[in-house]
Write a protein that holds these residues in place. Structure first.
Motif, PDB file in Angstrom:
ATOM      1  N   VAL A   2       0.837  -1.463   0.134  1.00  0.00           N
ATOM      2  CA  VAL A   2      -0.148   0.240   0.121  1.00  0.00           C
ATOM      3  C   VAL A   2       1.004   1.299   0.105  1.00  0.00           C
ATOM      4  N   PHE A   3       0.676   2.281  -0.563  1.00  0.00           N
ATOM      5  CA  PHE A   3       0.840   3.720  -0.388  1.00  0.00           C
ATOM      6  C   PHE A   3       0.170   4.386   0.355  1.00  0.00           C
ATOM      7  N   VAL A  59       4.412   1.551   1.413  1.00  0.00           N
ATOM      8  CA  VAL A  59       5.293   2.666   1.329  1.00  0.00           C
ATOM      9  C   VAL A  59       4.559   4.145   1.408  1.00  0.00           C
ATOM     10  N   GLU A  60       5.264   4.826   2.426  1.00  0.00           N
ATOM     11  CA  GLU A  60       5.256   6.124   2.792  1.00  0.00           C
ATOM     12  C   GLU A  60       5.485   7.626   2.068  1.00  0.00           C
ATOM     13  N   GLY A  61       4.255   7.863   1.732  1.00  0.00           N
ATOM     14  CA  GLY A  61       5.142   9.488   0.694  1.00  0.00           C
ATOM     15  C   GLY A  61       5.392  10.489   1.540  1.00  0.00           C
ATOM     16  N   VAL A  62       5.685  11.480   1.308  1.00  0.00           N
ATOM     17  CA  VAL A  62       6.125  13.176   1.364  1.00  0.00           C
ATOM     18  C   VAL A  62       4.844  13.772   1.817  1.00  0.00           C
ATOM     19  N   GLY A  63       4.907  14.292   3.124  1.00  0.00           N
ATOM     20  CA  GLY A  63       3.868  14.821   3.044  1.00  0.00           C
ATOM     21  C   GLY A  63       1.794  15.092   2.244  1.00  0.00           C
ATOM     22  N   GLY A  64       2.086  15.744   2.197  1.00  0.00           N
ATOM     23  CA  GLY A  64       0.151  15.167   1.297  1.00  0.00           C
ATOM     24  C   GLY A  64       0.414  14.722  -0.030  1.00  0.00           C
ATOM     25  N   PHE A  65      -1.065  14.324  -0.630  1.00  0.00           N
ATOM     26  CA  PHE A  65      -0.427  13.810  -1.972  1.00  0.00           C
ATOM     27  C   PHE A  65      -0.393  14.608  -2.699  1.00  0.00           C
ATOM     28  N   ASP A 105       3.246  11.625  -9.042  1.00  0.00           N
ATOM     29  CA  ASP A 105       4.377  10.485 -10.016  1.00  0.00           C
ATOM     30  C   ASP A 105       4.434   9.777  -9.127  1.00  0.00           C
ATOM     31  N   LEU A 106       4.864   9.856  -7.935  1.00  0.00           N
ATOM     32  CA  LEU A 106       5.541   8.812  -6.607  1.00  0.00           C
ATOM     33  C   LEU A 106       5.015   7.664  -6.730  1.00  0.00           C
ATOM     34  N   ALA A 107       3.386   8.424  -6.519  1.00  0.00           N
ATOM     35  CA  ALA A 107       1.998   7.206  -5.940  1.00  0.00           C
ATOM     36  C   ALA A 107       2.470   6.316  -7.498  1.00  0.00           C
ATOM     37  N   ARG A 108       2.177   6.378  -8.703  1.00  0.00           N
ATOM     38  CA  ARG A 108       1.829   5.688  -9.227  1.00  0.00           C
ATOM     39  C   ARG A 108       3.094   4.928 -10.167  1.00  0.00           C
ATOM     40  N   ALA A 109       4.989   5.460 -10.065  1.00  0.00           N
ATOM     41  CA  ALA A 109       5.722   4.582  -9.638  1.00  0.00           C
ATOM     42  C   ALA A 109       5.198   3.048  -8.454  1.00  0.00           C
ATOM     43  N   PHE A 110       4.658   3.424  -7.410  1.00  0.00           N
ATOM     44  CA  PHE A 110       4.203   2.334  -7.358  1.00  0.00           C
ATOM     45  C   PHE A 110       3.304   1.716  -8.087  1.00  0.00           C
ATOM     46  N   ASN A 111       2.275   2.397  -7.611  1.00  0.00           N
ATOM     47  CA  ASN A 111       0.632   1.321  -8.319  1.00  0.00           C
ATOM     48  C   ASN A 111       0.183   0.896  -7.422  1.00  0.00           C
ATOM     49  N   LEU A 112       0.534   1.107  -5.981  1.00  0.00           N
ATOM     50  CA  LEU A 112      -0.528   0.369  -5.060  1.00  0.00           C
ATOM     51  C   LEU A 112      -1.346   0.963  -4.713  1.00  0.00           C
ATOM     52  N   GLU A 120      -7.097  10.918 -10.113  1.00  0.00           N
ATOM     53  CA  GLU A 120      -6.372   9.930 -10.075  1.00  0.00           C
ATOM     54  C   GLU A 120      -5.546   8.666 -10.560  1.00  0.00           C
ATOM     55  N   GLY A 121      -6.841   8.174 -10.760  1.00  0.00           N
ATOM     56  CA  GLY A 121      -6.925   6.519 -11.437  1.00  0.00           C
ATOM     57  C   GLY A 121      -6.540   5.418 -10.191  1.00  0.00           C
ATOM     58  N   PHE A 122      -6.703   6.175  -8.680  1.00  0.00           N
ATOM     59  CA  PHE A 122      -5.936   5.362  -7.648  1.00  0.00           C
ATOM     60  C   PHE A 122      -7.041   4.923  -6.999  1.00  0.00           C
ATOM     61  N   ARG A 123      -6.822   3.909  -6.561  1.00  0.00           N
ATOM     62  CA  ARG A 123      -7.754   2.665  -5.809  1.00  0.00           C
ATOM     63  C   ARG A 123      -7.420   2.857  -4.151  1.00  0.00           C
ATOM     64  N   LEU A 124      -8.187   3.848  -3.436  1.00  0.00           N
ATOM     65  CA  LEU A 124      -8.384   4.533  -2.050  1.00  0.00           C
ATOM     66  C   LEU A 124      -9.055   2.503  -1.140  1.00  0.00           C
ATOM     67  N   ALA A 125      -7.494   2.304  -0.274  1.00  0.00           N
ATOM     68  CA  ALA A 125      -8.073   1.111  -0.375  1.00  0.00           C
ATOM     69  C   ALA A 125      -8.391   1.226   1.479  1.00  0.00           C
ATOM     70  N   GLY A 126      -8.126   2.069   1.472  1.00  0.00           N
ATOM     71  CA  GLY A 126      -9.035   2.164   3.171  1.00  0.00           C
ATOM     72  C   GLY A 126      -8.347   3.847   3.645  1.00  0.00           C
ATOM     73  N   TRP A 127      -8.756   4.415   4.878  1.00  0.00           N
ATOM     74  CA  TRP A 127      -8.022   5.418   5.488  1.00  0.00           C
ATOM     75  C   TRP A 127      -8.426   4.732   6.824  1.00  0.00           C
ATOM     76  N   ILE A 128      -7.486   5.684   7.990  1.00  0.00           N
ATOM     77  CA  ILE A 128      -6.988   5.594   9.329  1.00  0.00           C
ATOM     78  C   ILE A 128      -7.421   6.652   9.940  1.00  0.00           C
ATOM     79  N   GLY A 129      -8.171   7.389  11.270  1.00  0.00           N
ATOM     80  CA  GLY A 129      -7.991   8.812  11.179  1.00  0.00           C
ATOM     81  C   GLY A 129      -6.516   8.778  12.503  1.00  0.00           C
ATOM     82  N   SER A 130      -6.360   9.413  12.922  1.00  0.00           N
ATOM     83  CA  SER A 130      -5.150  10.016  13.668  1.00  0.00           C
ATOM     84  C   SER A 130      -5.782  11.150  14.712  1.00  0.00           C
ATOM     85  N   SER A 131      -5.188  10.595  15.655  1.00  0.00           N
ATOM     86  CA  SER A 131      -6.261  11.683  16.566  1.00  0.00           C
ATOM     87  C   SER A 131      -4.715  12.656  16.787  1.00  0.00           C
ATOM     88  N   VAL A 132      -4.977  14.222  16.168  1.00  0.00           N
ATOM     89  CA  VAL A 132      -3.123  14.815  16.617  1.00  0.00           C
ATOM     90  C   VAL A 132      -4.595  15.813  17.083  1.00  0.00           C
TER      91      VAL A 132
END
Length: 223
Positions: free
Chosen positions: A4-5, A112-118, A130-137, A163-175
């Motif tokens: 996953v990305f 795979v952890e991205g950098v900053g936001g999407f 483009d970084l996410a697309r290189a992994f295609n996850l 952008e054509g990606f599948r959102l596999a899920g989300w995680i809430g982070s209590s900041v």
């Protein structure tokens, strides 16, 4: 390649903590999970990034594997394209893809952890899409639970799908420990995002990723 990305609704929303918790949760299920933070900004000693260290610890990796976890390392903890310009460098995806192939040969399930936001600039011609697309996850989105999170999460999810990606899920982070109407916001996200909630990480001033793994359900990522 399986994996996953991990992206976020903003910087500082807990992507690294969520990624470490995911690694612990996957490994507890017997999955040979390994991390990548392909581009990291922030390494004053020029050798390793703190997020990279945390990810490696979560996967029980040795220091010798740091270059495969983070093939592009920048000194200053600022926007990556600016950090690269200050070093007289230009970020390319070649070292990222090379490291990715080495992990693929080992049969790892990559977190795979991205950098900053999407959609963060990486150079004049590249951004984190483009970084996410290189992994295609499939993508896991970390939502920083604080005022404004509904707008940020829905905009980010819309961009992911556009952008054509599948959102596999989300995680809430209590900041924000003092967030008003936290549960109501989480309910709204569950109804509107159209992807499973893998879990909600509670606020802690000193979070333990291994303990937080119990808050996550990774079944959705393994089916």
């Amino acid at each position: 390649m399986k994996g996953v990305f991990v992206t976020g609704t903003d910087t500082g929303v807990g992507k690294t903590l969520a990624s470490c918790a995911l690694l612990h949760a996957l490994r507890a299920r017997g999955v040979a999970a390994a991390p990548m933070k392909p581009i990291a900004a922030g390494a004053s000693d020029g050798r390793i990034n703190d997020d990279t260290l945390a990810l490696m610890a979560a996967a029980s990796l040795s220091a010798t594997e740091a270059n495969d976890v983070t093939p592009v390392l920048l000194r200053e903890a600022i926007a990556p394209h600016i950090a690269a310009e200050r070093e007289g460098r230009e970020i390319t995806l070649d070292p990222v893809i090379a490291a990715y192939r080495r992990w693929a040969q080992r049969g790892a399930f990559l977190v795979v952890e991205g950098v900053g936001g999407f959609k963060v600039p990486l150079s004049r011609s590249l951004d984190t899409v483009d970084l996410a697309r290189a992994f295609n996850l499939p993508i896991v989105m970390v939502v920083g639970l604080r005022l404004g999170c509904l707008n940020h999460a829905l905009l980010t999810a819309g961009a992911i799908k556009h952008e054509g990606f599948r959102l596999a899920g989300w995680i809430g982070s209590s900041v924000d420990p003092d967030m008003n109407a936290r549960d109501e916001n989480i309910d709204a996200l569950r109804r509107r995002l159209g992807a499973p909630c893998l879990g909600v990480l509670p606020y802690s001033p000193a979070p333990d990723a291994a303990a937080l793994a119990a808050e996550l359900d990774v079944t959705w990522l393994l089916s």
